[in-house]
Design a protein around this motif. Structure first.
Motif, PDB file in Angstrom:
ATOM      1  N   VAL A 166       0.847  -1.189   0.000  1.00 22.17           N
ATOM      2  CA  VAL A 166       0.000   0.000   0.000  1.00 22.17           C
ATOM      3  C   VAL A 166       0.883   1.239   0.000  1.00 22.17           C
ATOM      4  CG1 VAL A 166      -1.743   1.298   1.273  1.00 22.17           C
ATOM      5  CG2 VAL A 166      -1.838  -1.205   1.228  1.00 22.17           C
ATOM      6  N   THR A 167       0.572   2.199  -0.863  1.00 23.74           N
ATOM      7  CA  THR A 167       1.311   3.454  -0.920  1.00 23.74           C
ATOM      8  C   THR A 167       0.347   4.613  -0.722  1.00 23.74           C
ATOM      9  OG1 THR A 167       2.925   2.528  -2.457  1.00 23.74           O
ATOM     10  CG2 THR A 167       2.814   4.938  -2.317  1.00 23.74           C
ATOM     11  N   VAL A 168       0.691   5.520   0.187  1.00 23.20           N
ATOM     12  CA  VAL A 168      -0.120   6.701   0.450  1.00 23.20           C
ATOM     13  C   VAL A 168       0.649   7.923  -0.036  1.00 23.20           C
ATOM     14  CG1 VAL A 168      -1.278   8.097   2.208  1.00 23.20           C
ATOM     15  CG2 VAL A 168      -1.176   5.608   2.459  1.00 23.20           C
ATOM     16  N   THR A 169       0.102   8.631  -1.010  1.00 22.88           N
ATOM     17  CA  THR A 169       0.761   9.817  -1.547  1.00 22.88           C
ATOM     18  C   THR A 169       0.048  11.098  -1.148  1.00 22.88           C
ATOM     19  OG1 THR A 169      -0.496   9.610  -3.608  1.00 22.88           O
ATOM     20  CG2 THR A 169       1.675   8.571  -3.530  1.00 22.88           C
ATOM     21  N   SER A 170      -1.086  10.981  -0.457  1.00 21.85           N
ATOM     22  CA  SER A 170      -1.806  12.156   0.015  1.00 21.85           C
ATOM     23  C   SER A 170      -2.036  12.018   1.509  1.00 21.85           C
ATOM     24  CB  SER A 170      -3.163  12.277  -0.699  1.00 21.85           C
ATOM     25  OG  SER A 170      -3.927  13.325  -0.130  1.00 21.85           O
ATOM     26  N   SER A 171      -1.749  13.072   2.249  1.00 19.29           N
ATOM     27  CA  SER A 171      -1.918  13.031   3.693  1.00 19.29           C
ATOM     28  C   SER A 171      -3.245  13.604   4.136  1.00 19.29           C
ATOM     29  CB  SER A 171      -0.770  13.793   4.374  1.00 19.29           C
ATOM     30  OG  SER A 171      -0.751  15.140   3.928  1.00 19.29           O
ATOM     31  N   GLY A 172      -4.151  13.849   3.199  1.00 20.06           N
ATOM     32  CA  GLY A 172      -5.465  14.373   3.563  1.00 20.06           C
ATOM     33  C   GLY A 172      -5.602  15.827   3.177  1.00 20.06           C
ATOM     34  N   PRO A 173      -6.430  16.583   3.908  1.00 15.72           N
ATOM     35  CA  PRO A 173      -6.692  17.968   3.535  1.00 15.72           C
ATOM     36  C   PRO A 173      -5.443  18.839   3.619  1.00 15.72           C
ATOM     37  CG  PRO A 173      -7.601  17.491   5.710  1.00 15.72           C
ATOM     38  CD  PRO A 173      -7.173  16.181   5.118  1.00 15.72           C
ATOM     39  N   THR A 174      -5.429  19.869   2.769  1.00 18.71           N
ATOM     40  CA  THR A 174      -4.319  20.816   2.709  1.00 18.71           C
ATOM     41  C   THR A 174      -4.817  22.201   3.086  1.00 18.71           C
ATOM     42  OG1 THR A 174      -3.262  19.576   0.917  1.00 18.71           O
ATOM     43  CG2 THR A 174      -2.607  21.880   1.184  1.00 18.71           C
ATOM     44  N   LEU A 175      -4.091  22.870   3.982  1.00 23.67           N
ATOM     45  CA  LEU A 175      -4.436  24.249   4.330  1.00 23.67           C
ATOM     46  C   LEU A 175      -4.039  25.155   3.173  1.00 23.67           C
ATOM     47  CD1 LEU A 175      -5.452  26.339   6.374  1.00 23.67           C
ATOM     48  CD2 LEU A 175      -3.118  26.438   7.295  1.00 23.67           C
ATOM     49  N   ILE A 176      -5.038  25.780   2.537  1.00 21.60           N
ATOM     50  CA  ILE A 176      -4.784  26.660   1.401  1.00 21.60           C
ATOM     51  C   ILE A 176      -4.478  28.075   1.870  1.00 21.60           C
ATOM     52  CG2 ILE A 176      -5.778  27.654  -0.700  1.00 21.60           C
ATOM     53  CD1 ILE A 176      -7.548  25.121  -0.882  1.00 21.60           C
ATOM     54  N   SER A 177      -5.276  28.576   2.808  1.00 26.01           N
ATOM     55  CA  SER A 177      -5.029  29.928   3.317  1.00 26.01           C
ATOM     56  C   SER A 177      -5.690  30.111   4.672  1.00 26.01           C
ATOM     57  CB  SER A 177      -5.534  30.989   2.330  1.00 26.01           C
ATOM     58  OG  SER A 177      -6.935  30.898   2.174  1.00 26.01           O
ATOM     59  N   ARG A 178      -5.163  31.073   5.421  1.00 21.00           N
ATOM     60  CA  ARG A 178      -5.735  31.451   6.710  1.00 21.00           C
ATOM     61  C   ARG A 178      -5.722  32.970   6.807  1.00 21.00           C
ATOM     62  NH1 ARG A 178      -2.363  29.143   9.994  1.00 21.00           N
ATOM     63  NH2 ARG A 178      -3.588  27.310  10.600  1.00 21.00           N
ATOM     64  N   VAL A 179      -6.875  33.543   7.155  1.00 20.32           N
ATOM     65  CA  VAL A 179      -6.986  34.994   7.315  1.00 20.32           C
ATOM     66  C   VAL A 179      -7.391  35.283   8.759  1.00 20.32           C
ATOM     67  CG1 VAL A 179      -8.194  37.090   6.606  1.00 20.32           C
ATOM     68  CG2 VAL A 179      -7.662  35.323   4.907  1.00 20.32           C
ATOM     69  N   THR A 180      -6.578  36.098   9.450  1.00 18.76           N
ATOM     70  CA  THR A 180      -6.895  36.556  10.796  1.00 18.76           C
ATOM     71  C   THR A 180      -6.902  38.073  10.780  1.00 18.76           C
ATOM     72  OG1 THR A 180      -5.875  34.616  11.824  1.00 18.76           O
ATOM     73  CG2 THR A 180      -6.212  36.530  13.232  1.00 18.76           C
ATOM     74  N   LEU A 181      -8.006  38.673  11.184  1.00 20.78           N
ATOM     75  CA  LEU A 181      -8.136  40.122  11.087  1.00 20.78           C
ATOM     76  C   LEU A 181      -7.266  40.828  12.120  1.00 20.78           C
ATOM     77  CD1 LEU A 181     -11.988  40.626  10.549  1.00 20.78           C
ATOM     78  CD2 LEU A 181     -10.170  40.533   8.824  1.00 20.78           C
ATOM     79  N   SER A 182      -6.505  41.814  11.658  1.00 17.81           N
ATOM     80  CA  SER A 182      -5.752  42.688  12.557  1.00 17.81           C
ATOM     81  C   SER A 182      -6.469  44.009  12.783  1.00 17.81           C
ATOM     82  CB  SER A 182      -4.351  42.948  11.981  1.00 17.81           C
ATOM     83  OG  SER A 182      -4.446  43.525  10.684  1.00 17.81           O
ATOM     84  N   SER A 183      -7.541  44.227  12.040  1.00 18.86           N
ATOM     85  CA  SER A 183      -8.434  45.369  12.247  1.00 18.86           C
ATOM     86  C   SER A 183      -9.839  44.933  11.867  1.00 18.86           C
ATOM     87  CB  SER A 183      -7.994  46.568  11.394  1.00 18.86           C
ATOM     88  OG  SER A 183      -8.004  46.233  10.019  1.00 18.86           O
ATOM     89  N   THR A 184     -10.851  45.642  12.326  1.00 16.24           N
ATOM     90  CA  THR A 184     -12.225  45.269  12.027  1.00 16.24           C
ATOM     91  C   THR A 184     -12.470  45.334  10.519  1.00 16.24           C
ATOM     92  OG1 THR A 184     -12.942  47.554  12.394  1.00 16.24           O
ATOM     93  CG2 THR A 184     -13.090  46.021  14.268  1.00 16.24           C
ATOM     94  N   ALA A 185     -13.409  44.528  10.045  1.00 13.99           N
ATOM     95  CA  ALA A 185     -13.673  44.469   8.602  1.00 13.99           C
ATOM     96  C   ALA A 185     -15.116  44.091   8.340  1.00 13.99           C
ATOM     97  CB  ALA A 185     -12.744  43.470   7.931  1.00 13.99           C
TER      98      ALA A 185
END
Length: 202
Positions: free
Chosen positions: A39-58
């Motif tokens: 058995v070979t696993v070439t994918s470790s599951g979901p990938t984090l594409i982006s993360r946005v954390t607000l530094s000011s209100t929006a």
């Protein structure tokens, strides 16, 4: 990768059966050698594409130019509103800038996809949290179906009682390339440290 196959970069030949299969699920990243059964696993599951954390209100949080190559997408969020009056604050979800009447949520049809309630500024504790799973968001054949779970924490102004589940549909077969969470009502904002993550699934 956990589960029945363990972490599995390789696995036993087991059972000695004939030719074997070359892929357990097409596109899953899990394959079995037809000669050795390894058995070979070439994918470790979901990938984090982006993360946005607000530094000011929006007024909105946008995830733009989502890359291709993912079958499904998931949005994980932690949100809070500046609203101080005793009325509903929500995060309106918009796909590909489509603000038309192309969304169906349960028996509701209109301009909202899924609109989780979020805590107001005077809530006694924390942020509202939730997840939206966008099924088929990465292809151009099927319409995007959405399942959402969320909880708006208890507060003194507005609160959602307990956990909530919503199902929705975007009446389009276009690949999802942009997602926006827009604060409603207009005039109030998402607070600093509100966070949205975008994950991709093969």
């Amino acid at each position: 990768m956990s589960g029945p196959l363990g972490s599995g970069s390789s696995g036993g030949g087991g059972g000695g059966g004939g030719g074997g299969v070359t892929s357990l699920v097409a596109g899953s990243g899990i394959s079995v050698s037809s000669s050795t059964g390894a058995v070979t696993v070439t994918s470790s599951g979901p990938t984090l594409i982006s993360r946005v954390t607000l530094s000011s209100t929006a007024a909105a949080i946008s995830l733009n130019s989502i890359p291709s190559g993912y079958k499904h997408l998931e949005i994980i969020y932690s949100l809070r509103s500046t609203r101080t009056t005793a009325s509903l604050a929500i995060a309106r979800v918009v796909l590909n800038n489509d603000q038309g009447s192309n969304y169906i949520q349960n028996t509701f049809t209109g301009t909202n996809l899924v609109s989780p309630a979020i805590p107001s500024a005077t809530c006694v504790s924390g942020f509202g949290v939730g997840r939206l799973f966008l099924h088929n968001a990465g292809d151009s054949t099927n319409m995007t179906d959405v399942v959402q779970t969320f909880n708006s924490t208890t507060g003194t102004v507005y609160r959602a009682t307990g956990g909530n589940v919503a199902a929705a549909n975007w009446n389009s077969t276009a690949r999802v390339t942009d997602v926006a969470l827009i604060h409603l009502p207009v005039g109030d904002l998402f607070v600093v440290d509100s966070t949205v993550e975008l994950w991709g699934y093969p």
